[in-house]
Structures are given as C-alpha cells and as structure tokens.
Scaffold this active site. Structure first.
Site, PDB file in Angstrom:
ATOM      1  N   HIS A  87       0.824  -1.216   0.000  1.00 52.25           N
ATOM      2  CA  HIS A  87       0.000   0.000   0.000  1.00 52.25           C
ATOM      3  C   HIS A  87       0.851   1.256   0.000  1.00 52.25           C
ATOM      4  O   HIS A  87       1.918   1.298   0.622  1.00 52.25           O
ATOM      5  CB  HIS A  87      -1.016   0.004   1.145  1.00 52.25           C
ATOM      6  N   ASP A  89      -0.471   4.462   0.664  1.00 49.19           N
ATOM      7  CA  ASP A  89      -0.908   5.501   1.605  1.00 49.19           C
ATOM      8  C   ASP A  89      -0.137   5.352   2.911  1.00 49.19           C
ATOM      9  O   ASP A  89       0.388   4.276   3.221  1.00 49.19           O
ATOM     10  CB  ASP A  89      -2.415   5.410   1.862  1.00 49.19           C
ATOM     11  N   ASP A 118       6.363   1.266   6.651  1.00 54.53           N
ATOM     12  CA  ASP A 118       4.929   0.953   6.492  1.00 54.53           C
ATOM     13  C   ASP A 118       4.324   1.893   5.462  1.00 54.53           C
ATOM     14  O   ASP A 118       3.872   2.965   5.803  1.00 54.53           O
ATOM     15  CB  ASP A 118       4.219   1.086   7.838  1.00 54.53           C
ATOM     16  N   GLU A 152      -5.085   1.694   2.610  1.00 47.98           N
ATOM     17  CA  GLU A 152      -4.976   0.609   3.589  1.00 47.98           C
ATOM     18  C   GLU A 152      -5.114   1.130   5.009  1.00 47.98           C
ATOM     19  O   GLU A 152      -5.675   0.459   5.869  1.00 47.98           O
ATOM     20  CB  GLU A 152      -3.626  -0.100   3.416  1.00 47.98           C
ATOM     21  N   GLU A 153      -4.592   2.316   5.268  1.00 48.64           N
ATOM     22  CA  GLU A 153      -4.566   2.823   6.641  1.00 48.64           C
ATOM     23  C   GLU A 153      -5.930   3.342   7.101  1.00 48.64           C
ATOM     24  O   GLU A 153      -6.092   3.662   8.275  1.00 48.64           O
ATOM     25  CB  GLU A 153      -3.523   3.942   6.771  1.00 48.64           C
ATOM     26  N   ASP A 176       3.945  -6.389   4.582  1.00 47.52           N
ATOM     27  CA  ASP A 176       3.473  -5.241   5.364  1.00 47.52           C
ATOM     28  C   ASP A 176       3.461  -5.547   6.853  1.00 47.52           C
ATOM     29  O   ASP A 176       2.634  -5.023   7.590  1.00 47.52           O
ATOM     30  CB  ASP A 176       2.060  -4.869   4.884  1.00 47.52           C
ATOM     31  N   ARG A 351      -8.736  -5.322  18.591  1.00 45.23           N
ATOM     32  CA  ARG A 351      -8.160  -6.395  17.781  1.00 45.23           C
ATOM     33  C   ARG A 351      -8.438  -7.665  18.583  1.00 45.23           C
ATOM     34  O   ARG A 351      -7.909  -7.812  19.690  1.00 45.23           O
ATOM     35  CB  ARG A 351      -6.670  -6.190  17.594  1.00 45.23           C
ATOM     36  N   HIS A 442       3.928   3.969  12.210  1.00 44.17           N
ATOM     37  CA  HIS A 442       2.926   4.926  12.722  1.00 44.17           C
ATOM     38  C   HIS A 442       3.521   5.866  13.774  1.00 44.17           C
ATOM     39  O   HIS A 442       2.788   6.571  14.452  1.00 44.17           O
ATOM     40  CB  HIS A 442       1.688   4.217  13.302  1.00 44.17           C
TER      41      HIS A 442
HETATM   42 ZN   LIG Z   1       0.879  -1.042   6.423  1.00 45.80          ZN
END
Ligand SMILES: [Zn+2]
Length: 469
Positions: A87, A89, A118, A152-153, A176, A351, A442
């Site tokens: 990805h 983004d 990422d 994706e994010e 990823d 999660r 992140h």
């Molecule tokens: Zn990712």
C-alpha cells in the site's frame, strides 16, 4: 538452474534505493477534504499510486490502474494468480520528528521517512523481487500480480473497488508486517461510546481532543477548562505540573484568567500494539477526574479515565484470550468533546482473537460504561479473525525460503494489525521487518534499516519465484 538472489539484489541496490526515495517524497496521507472523482482518497494517495505504477511501466510490466483507487503490476501467465499486496498511503506524519518526514534522510544505514517501514520500503523490496524475476526471464506457471493499494490505513475501499473490477488472486502475501510470517490476524472492530456535550459543575470542559486515527495511540491531548476563579486556575496549573513530573508524559498548562489550556504529550504507537504507546488522552482524563465537572463532561472524563492503561479491554469487560491467537487488545484512538456541540465520542479500536465477537464485546461495554453514554456505535463493516494453517503450502514455502536465507528457524505468528494478507482466504503477511526490529510504524522518526530492506528483497525474489514457478 540456481540463481544467486543475493547477487541479483546487490547489483540493483542503488536503483532500489533511488526508487524508494522518490516514492517516499510523495506525501500520501489521506485527505478527506480534498477528495475528488479522480482522487478518491485525496491527491497524496493517488500520486503515490501513480508513482508506483509508473515504475512498473518503466520496467516493461503489464500495468493496470483501476480508476486511481488501486492498480496492479503483472508478470507471467497461468490459470492461478499469485497476489502480492502493498500500500502506498501512509498515516499522518504527526509531531515529534527530528527531520522532515517527507524528505528521506539516510543516517546510520537507516532510511528515515514516513512510510519507510509501512509500507513503501517493504513494497519496494517486493517489487524488486518481481523485477529481478522478470529481468532474468525466469519461467513461471502462474500469473503474478503486485497489487498496489492506496487506502490501507483508513477504509480499505481501494480494495473493495479493485475487487469489483479485477479477479481475486488465488493466494498470496502482503509485505506489510514481519518475518518469519504472519499467518493469523485478529479481528478488527471499532466501538464508539457517545456522550452529551453538557456541563454543570464548578469546572467546565470547553473542549477535549486527542488522536489522529482509530489505529494510532494518541500522542497529544488538548483540553480547555473554565475554572471558578483565577486562583483555581493557578491551582489547577500547579497540580498539572506536579502530575506531569510523576508520570511518563510531558505537557503544559497555560493560564488565561480563569481559563486553563492544557496540552499533554504521550507517545504514539500502532493501534494494534497499544501497550507500546502512552495514551495522552487517558492520562489527561485521569488528571481531570479530580475536579468538579458535571453532566456529559463528567461522563466523558470518567469513561476516558476508566479505560486508562486498559490495553487488554479488562476494565471494559471485553477481554478475551485464545491459545493460538493470543489476547484481545484495545486502543482508544480518538477523543472529542466540544461543549454544546453534539457528537462527543471516544473511539475504541479492538483487535480480537477467535472465540469472541463484536456483539459480545458491545454487550460487555454496555455493562461497564453504559451509565455514562448516550449510545454505543458499533462499526458495521469490520473484519473477523483470520488464520491460514502451517500445513498450507503457501505458509510452508514462505517459511522454507525465510529459513534458507536467514539460517533462522521459522515459526508462526498472529498479530492484531490487519494487513491486506487477510483479503485472501489463503493470504498471509510476510516481512519485511526481521525479528528483533525496532517498531517505528505509525510513529515519529519512522525508519527502515537498509540492510533489512535489501535482505527482504532477496527473500521476496526467491519466495515469489518458488510460489509462481
Ligand atoms: Zn501497512
């Protein structure tokens, strides 16, 4: 024929790195206010997608752009399709960077930039794996598609759209996450309690804001408070300064007559690993709980304080542990309260392993904090737990490649982060972070080690070839 994959990567190192640097310069954060018909997630994600697809064209692949939502770079022919999912983004850069997040810097053999780990770095390593196979003209019996996403994010609507127009690959992986492999992913659902935006105590909460995305631990939290007097405002500031000293946080409280503006700084982390972060919002709520707020403000603060350090959802009654998939985790990623404006809320992102579901979690949360909230908003569209067994040839082949190139024993891993691997029934995440890596995804000062980048490219080249030949 034996192929020296290492040597093939070695001779393309500079090209790989240059391509990555150019891609990292594209600020591909999703921007909702700049969405247009030809930029479905804003101009940044679109430009990064086009940039990646242009590499495919330059290198002579069959390339398809699916209306700027996603695209693919294709090689080979066959009845089956092997999919590799990256990805373009990135999550917002946020504060706290030592260098410009969109001017890549190489320091100590690491490349620093938002998206380096990422997912632009790992995507580029996998793309070079495919490029090597093509340049060597290796025979494959399957169609290989490097599928490039651009949302994706956030919502994964790039992939919804892509699969409305293109075939679903039969099996594949997403570069990823981590090596040796991620063959299981927890379910992912957000549940948001809403609050009245009222006051009524001797202290009033004018606003309280924290967080950038449900899947990030809030690094900063701000609040404006009206106290009963100038003295009370000064006393609040003194108490706040002491609180900051006692806790793993920093921050400031600025007094303006009877008003106080607070800024509290914790540490961001990926929302799938909330235990790696310091949630600025819950620290701020714990501090504010000692003051005489009332109405919706009190309920909002009480809830945020109730979940302080509750990364496993225990205080919310939602905790669950599965032998194979591990513990449920919870990140409180967004907080917003504006006095007098409807829609004050907190977003809990869960999660969860097999053995629980969103209905069970929502019922427990209702029990735990129901008295404070006006409603619980349970995310409609969400993904359940995903698991591909070790016996599947996809998993065993990828682990064999990993073992041969690293000399390390492979093992299965289940994570809380949803990767594109879960799009396919026979889909996993594979790399590009090696065991023991420093996780900066992140976070501020995100980086990827150059050695890892090139090692990953070697593994991807061999893995793609073995899966497709
Ligand atoms: Zn990712």
């Amino acid at each position: 024929m034996t192929i020296n994959w290492q040597q093939e990567v070695e001779s393309r190192k500079d090209d790989l790195l240059n391509d990555l640097i150019e891609l990292l310069k594209v600020k591909s954060e999703r921007e909702d206010d700049k969405i247009t018909a030809d930029a479905p997630f804003g101009p940044g994600p679109r430009d990064a997608l086009l940039h990646m697809l242009a590499y495919g064209e330059r290198d002579g692949f069959i390339v398809k752009n699916v209306d700027n939502y996603a695209g693919h770079i294709e090689y080979g022919e066959g009845d089956e399709i092997l999919g590799i999912f990256g990805h373009m983004d990135v999550v917002p850069a946020g504060d706290g960077w030592d260098t410009d997040p969109y001017v890549p810097v190489i320091k100590d053999n690491k490349i620093y930039a938002r998206g380096s780990s990422d997912d632009k770095g790992p995507s580029m390593a996998a793309y070079y794996g495919l490029k090597i196979i093509k340049e060597l003209g290796l025979p494959v019996s399957k169609k290989i598609r490097f599928v490039v996403g651009s949302d994706e994010e956030s919502t994964w609507k790039d992939m919804d759209y892509y699969f409305e127009h293109e075939a679903m690959p039969d099996f594949g992986f997403a570069p990823d996450a981590e090596f040796p492999i991620i063959n299981g992913e927890k379910g992912n659902v957000s549940i948001a309690p809403y609050f009245e935006s009222t006051n009524g105590g001797t202290y009033e909460l004018i606003n309280f804001k924290a967080g950038l995305r449900p899947n990030m631990v809030p690094q900063d939290a701000i609040a404006t408070i009206v106290t009963p007097s100038n003295e009370a405002a000064n006393a609040l500031k003194t108490a706040f300064d002491a609180y900051v000293k006692e806790n793993p946080i920093s921050g400031t409280a600025d007094v303006d007559a009877a008003n106080v503006n607070i800024k509290l700084i914790g540490k961001s982390a990926h929302g799938a690993n909330p235990q790696s972060g310091i949630n600025a919002a819950t620290y701020l709520a714990v501090f504010l709980e000692d003051f005489d707020f009332a109405g919706g403000a009190k309920n909002f603060i009480a809830t945020a304080s109730h979940i302080h350090l509750d990364v496993y959802g225990e205080k919310l009654g939602a905790a669950h542990n599965d032998e194979k998939m591990g513990k449920l985790t919870m990140n409180a990623g967004l907080f917003e309260f504006i006095a007098g404006e409807e829609g004050a809320y907190i977003n809990f992102n869960f999660r969860y392993p097999q053995g629980t579901d969103k209905e069970t979690m929502a019922a427990a949360i209702e029990q735990s904090i129901g008295q404070y909230v006006t409603k619980l908003d349970v995310q409609e569209k969400h993904s359940g737990p995903h698991y591909v067994p070790m016996e599947d040839p996809l998993v065993s082949t990828l682990l064999a490649v990993y073992e041969e190139h690293t000399g390390e024993k492979g093992y299965e891993q289940i994570i809380g982060g949803g990767t594109y691997g879960r799009l396919l029934k026979r889909g996993v995440a594979f790399g590009a972070m090696f065991p023991g890596f420093t996780d900066t995804m992140h976070q501020a000062n995100e980086f990827m080690s150059l050695d890892d980048l090139f090692r990953a490219a070697v593994i991807y080249a061999d893995a793609i070839y073995r899966l497709a030949k």
